[in-house]
Motif scaffolding. Sequence first.
Motif, PDB file in Angstrom:
ATOM      1  N   LYS A 327       7.800  -0.239 -20.613  1.00 34.12           N
ATOM      2  CA  LYS A 327       7.781   0.567 -21.835  1.00 34.12           C
ATOM      3  C   LYS A 327       6.903   1.804 -21.657  1.00 34.12           C
ATOM      4  N   ALA A 328       5.764   1.635 -20.961  1.00 28.49           N
ATOM      5  CA  ALA A 328       4.850   2.764 -20.738  1.00 28.49           C
ATOM      6  C   ALA A 328       5.459   3.799 -19.800  1.00 28.49           C
ATOM      7  N   VAL A 329       6.141   3.328 -18.759  1.00 30.34           N
ATOM      8  CA  VAL A 329       6.798   4.241 -17.810  1.00 30.34           C
ATOM      9  C   VAL A 329       7.878   5.043 -18.523  1.00 30.34           C
ATOM     10  N   GLU A 330       8.655   4.361 -19.346  1.00 26.75           N
ATOM     11  CA  GLU A 330       9.728   5.064 -20.050  1.00 26.75           C
ATOM     12  C   GLU A 330       9.154   6.059 -21.060  1.00 26.75           C
ATOM     13  N   ALA A 331       8.029   5.718 -21.678  1.00 23.28           N
ATOM     14  CA  ALA A 331       7.391   6.642 -22.622  1.00 23.28           C
ATOM     15  C   ALA A 331       6.818   7.860 -21.888  1.00 23.28           C
ATOM     16  N   ALA A 332       6.265   7.602 -20.683  1.00 25.52           N
ATOM     17  CA  ALA A 332       5.669   8.690 -19.897  1.00 25.52           C
ATOM     18  C   ALA A 332       6.733   9.520 -19.196  1.00 25.52           C
ATOM     19  N   GLY A 333       7.893   8.925 -18.937  1.00 23.60           N
ATOM     20  CA  GLY A 333       8.953   9.619 -18.208  1.00 23.60           C
ATOM     21  C   GLY A 333       8.686   9.701 -16.727  1.00 23.60           C
ATOM     22  N   THR A 334       7.735   8.905 -16.253  1.00 21.47           N
ATOM     23  CA  THR A 334       7.362   8.921 -14.842  1.00 21.47           C
ATOM     24  C   THR A 334       6.597   7.642 -14.514  1.00 21.47           C
ATOM     25  N   THR A 335       6.544   7.289 -13.205  1.00 14.17           N
ATOM     26  CA  THR A 335       5.723   6.161 -12.768  1.00 14.17           C
ATOM     27  C   THR A 335       4.343   6.622 -12.308  1.00 14.17           C
ATOM     28  N   ASP A 336       4.046   7.897 -12.440  1.00 13.78           N
ATOM     29  CA  ASP A 336       2.749   8.424 -12.043  1.00 13.78           C
ATOM     30  C   ASP A 336       1.625   7.632 -12.718  1.00 13.78           C
ATOM     31  N   THR A 337       0.655   7.198 -11.930  1.00  7.09           N
ATOM     32  CA  THR A 337      -0.397   6.309 -12.428  1.00  7.09           C
ATOM     33  C   THR A 337      -1.122   6.880 -13.635  1.00  7.09           C
ATOM     34  N   ASP A 338      -1.593   8.124 -13.548  1.00  7.57           N
ATOM     35  CA  ASP A 338      -2.377   8.694 -14.638  1.00  7.57           C
ATOM     36  C   ASP A 338      -1.565   8.790 -15.930  1.00  7.57           C
ATOM     37  N   ALA A 339      -0.302   9.160 -15.795  1.00  7.05           N
ATOM     38  CA  ALA A 339       0.560   9.273 -16.981  1.00  7.05           C
ATOM     39  C   ALA A 339       0.799   7.907 -17.609  1.00  7.05           C
ATOM     40  N   VAL A 340       1.023   6.885 -16.774  1.00 12.33           N
ATOM     41  CA  VAL A 340       1.251   5.529 -17.287  1.00 12.33           C
ATOM     42  C   VAL A 340      -0.014   4.997 -17.952  1.00 12.33           C
ATOM     43  N   LEU A 341      -1.185   5.252 -17.340  1.00  9.58           N
ATOM     44  CA  LEU A 341      -2.443   4.808 -17.939  1.00  9.58           C
ATOM     45  C   LEU A 341      -2.642   5.423 -19.319  1.00  9.58           C
ATOM     46  N   ASP A 342      -2.216   6.662 -19.488  1.00  9.14           N
ATOM     47  CA  ASP A 342      -2.336   7.328 -20.791  1.00  9.14           C
ATOM     48  C   ASP A 342      -1.371   6.743 -21.817  1.00  9.14           C
ATOM     49  N   SER A 343      -0.173   6.389 -21.369  1.00  8.96           N
ATOM     50  CA  SER A 343       0.874   5.997 -22.322  1.00  8.96           C
ATOM     51  C   SER A 343       0.853   4.515 -22.683  1.00  8.96           C
ATOM     52  N   ILE A 344       0.163   3.696 -21.913  1.00  7.83           N
ATOM     53  CA  ILE A 344       0.275   2.246 -22.109  1.00  7.83           C
ATOM     54  C   ILE A 344      -0.647   1.712 -23.206  1.00  7.83           C
ATOM     55  N   ILE A 345      -1.750   2.420 -23.503  1.00  2.81           N
ATOM     56  CA  ILE A 345      -2.656   1.941 -24.546  1.00  2.81           C
ATOM     57  C   ILE A 345      -1.933   1.906 -25.888  1.00  2.81           C
ATOM     58  N   GLY A 346      -1.975   0.764 -26.540  1.00  3.90           N
ATOM     59  CA  GLY A 346      -1.296   0.614 -27.826  1.00  3.90           C
ATOM     60  C   GLY A 346       0.133   0.131 -27.736  1.00  3.90           C
ATOM     61  N   VAL A 347       0.657   0.030 -26.516  1.00  2.00           N
ATOM     62  CA  VAL A 347       2.020  -0.490 -26.350  1.00  2.00           C
ATOM     63  C   VAL A 347       2.064  -1.955 -26.788  1.00  2.00           C
ATOM     64  N   ALA A 348       3.042  -2.292 -27.609  1.00  2.00           N
ATOM     65  CA  ALA A 348       3.225  -3.674 -28.071  1.00  2.00           C
ATOM     66  C   ALA A 348       4.582  -4.174 -27.594  1.00  2.00           C
ATOM     67  N   VAL A 349       4.590  -5.367 -27.023  1.00  2.00           N
ATOM     68  CA  VAL A 349       5.835  -5.969 -26.542  1.00  2.00           C
ATOM     69  C   VAL A 349       5.897  -7.417 -27.032  1.00  2.00           C
ATOM     70  N   PRO A 350       7.086  -7.986 -27.139  1.00  2.00           N
ATOM     71  CA  PRO A 350       7.192  -9.370 -27.596  1.00  2.00           C
ATOM     72  C   PRO A 350       6.495 -10.332 -26.634  1.00  2.00           C
ATOM     73  N   ASN A 351       5.807 -11.331 -27.192  1.00  2.13           N
ATOM     74  CA  ASN A 351       5.378 -12.456 -26.369  1.00  2.13           C
ATOM     75  C   ASN A 351       6.405 -13.571 -26.541  1.00  2.13           C
ATOM     76  N   LEU A 352       6.148 -14.750 -26.018  1.00  2.00           N
ATOM     77  CA  LEU A 352       7.155 -15.812 -26.080  1.00  2.00           C
ATOM     78  C   LEU A 352       6.922 -16.787 -27.228  1.00  2.00           C
ATOM     79  N   SER A 353       5.885 -16.508 -28.030  1.00  2.00           N
ATOM     80  CA  SER A 353       5.604 -17.380 -29.173  1.00  2.00           C
ATOM     81  C   SER A 353       6.263 -16.878 -30.449  1.00  2.00           C
ATOM     82  N   GLY A 354       6.976 -15.766 -30.349  1.00  2.00           N
ATOM     83  CA  GLY A 354       7.637 -15.211 -31.516  1.00  2.00           C
ATOM     84  C   GLY A 354       6.905 -14.042 -32.131  1.00  2.00           C
ATOM     85  N   GLY A 355       5.782 -13.652 -31.517  1.00  2.00           N
ATOM     86  CA  GLY A 355       5.028 -12.516 -32.010  1.00  2.00           C
ATOM     87  C   GLY A 355       5.022 -11.379 -31.010  1.00  2.00           C
TER      88      GLY A 355
END
Length: 429
Positions: A327-355
């Motif tokens: 999700k962070a890579v797609e938001a950043a539009g790149t796999t560049d480390t610095d860009a991914v580090l910036d975009s990943i904070i606050g990313v929420a993804v489903p866990n397996l407990s339903g939340g």
Amino acid sequence: MKISAKLGGALLAAALSTTAFHGALAREDTIKVGVLHSLSGTMAISETTLKDAMLMLVEEQNKKGGVLGKKLEAVVVDPASDWPLFAEKARQLISQDKVAAVFGCWTSSSRKSVLPVFEELNSILFYPVQYEGEESSRNIFYTGAAPNQQAIPAVDYLAETEGVERWVLAGTDYVYPQTTNKILKAYLMSKGVAEEDIMVNYTPFGHSDWQTIVTDIKNFGSAGKKTAVVSTINGDANVPFYKELANQGIKAEDIPVVAFSVGEEELAGLDTGPLVGHLAAWNYFQSVESEANAEFIETWHAFTKNDKRVTNDPMEAAYIGFNAWVKAVEAAGTTDTDAVLDSIIGVAVPNLSGGYSTVMPNHHITKPVLIGEIQADGQFEVVQETPSVVGDEWSDYLPDSKDLIADWRKPMECGNFNVATGKCGGKGS
């Protein structure tokens, strides 16, 4: 028409060159991800499943079209339960294989070994196993539980529901059990537990002769106070440990064991009959009832072609970390480390407990806390569930870390900011 040998050779060379060019393009058209798990040695009992889980996640993502229009390619290495070798293999994945991120490690010794490599080469590690805290690196995401998401709630459960007053802190002799038990001892004493009511014991990796230690535990528990074992024993040493408990007739109603490193995968190699009633604290169990979990288990069985392969907590942590990275890579539009580090904070993804699990500024995630009771079929019945908890990277119960926080957002970008002094102490690891 006759073609001269020289011209024919030139055409052949051009054709081969074009083939090589397209081959290179095909390779460049994939995004490589590293899988850094022990497939041999004492930790293979736990880590091999995580390698398989990562291959499944990559395959499933590729079915969805990959990432940024490119297929993912997993590069698997075997550091063989050798902590220095983890660092060598990590360097190989980043420098030679040019992976965009790495998913791996189990023990804290292996994570500590690779941490400086990821910081030096500015790459990203997703670490999917519960750990002792006391660390926050810019280049690592801790998707397993911190002590406040596993160890402390487990102790609270035993004290409140079982009336436990004496505590055996039994672990493998390395950094995770040592630091976790240091935190737990400080926590228990802050709750009024006397030091003489806390027994601490460490054994080497792969330890097999448990007779004397289990006898000591039995004697410690015969003082007239309800006693429990808090186990940070890792790897294949768990098999003879639980066997010896059964041999000496220690049942869950007498001296319950709550484990932090024993899940469905480890129980698959044991006769679970004598272990019924003992406990484990995790953030996920295969027995969790949710649509997401049912779908995950079905996909896992189809991928492994084995309906008996179990799922476990570190697999869920790997699932969360992988999907957060995508999700962070797609938001950043790149796999560049610095860009991914910036975009990943606050990313929420489903866990397996339903939340959902959210990546926090300290590079830890939110997780529910589950206490499970071992059943005869090797699964766990959830006996307590705590709502979503934010992972605490620095323990409130250790004097050197109680004033520290981590926040990797700009402008702070600090892993150990001291709220008392208003200063950053360094990298945070």
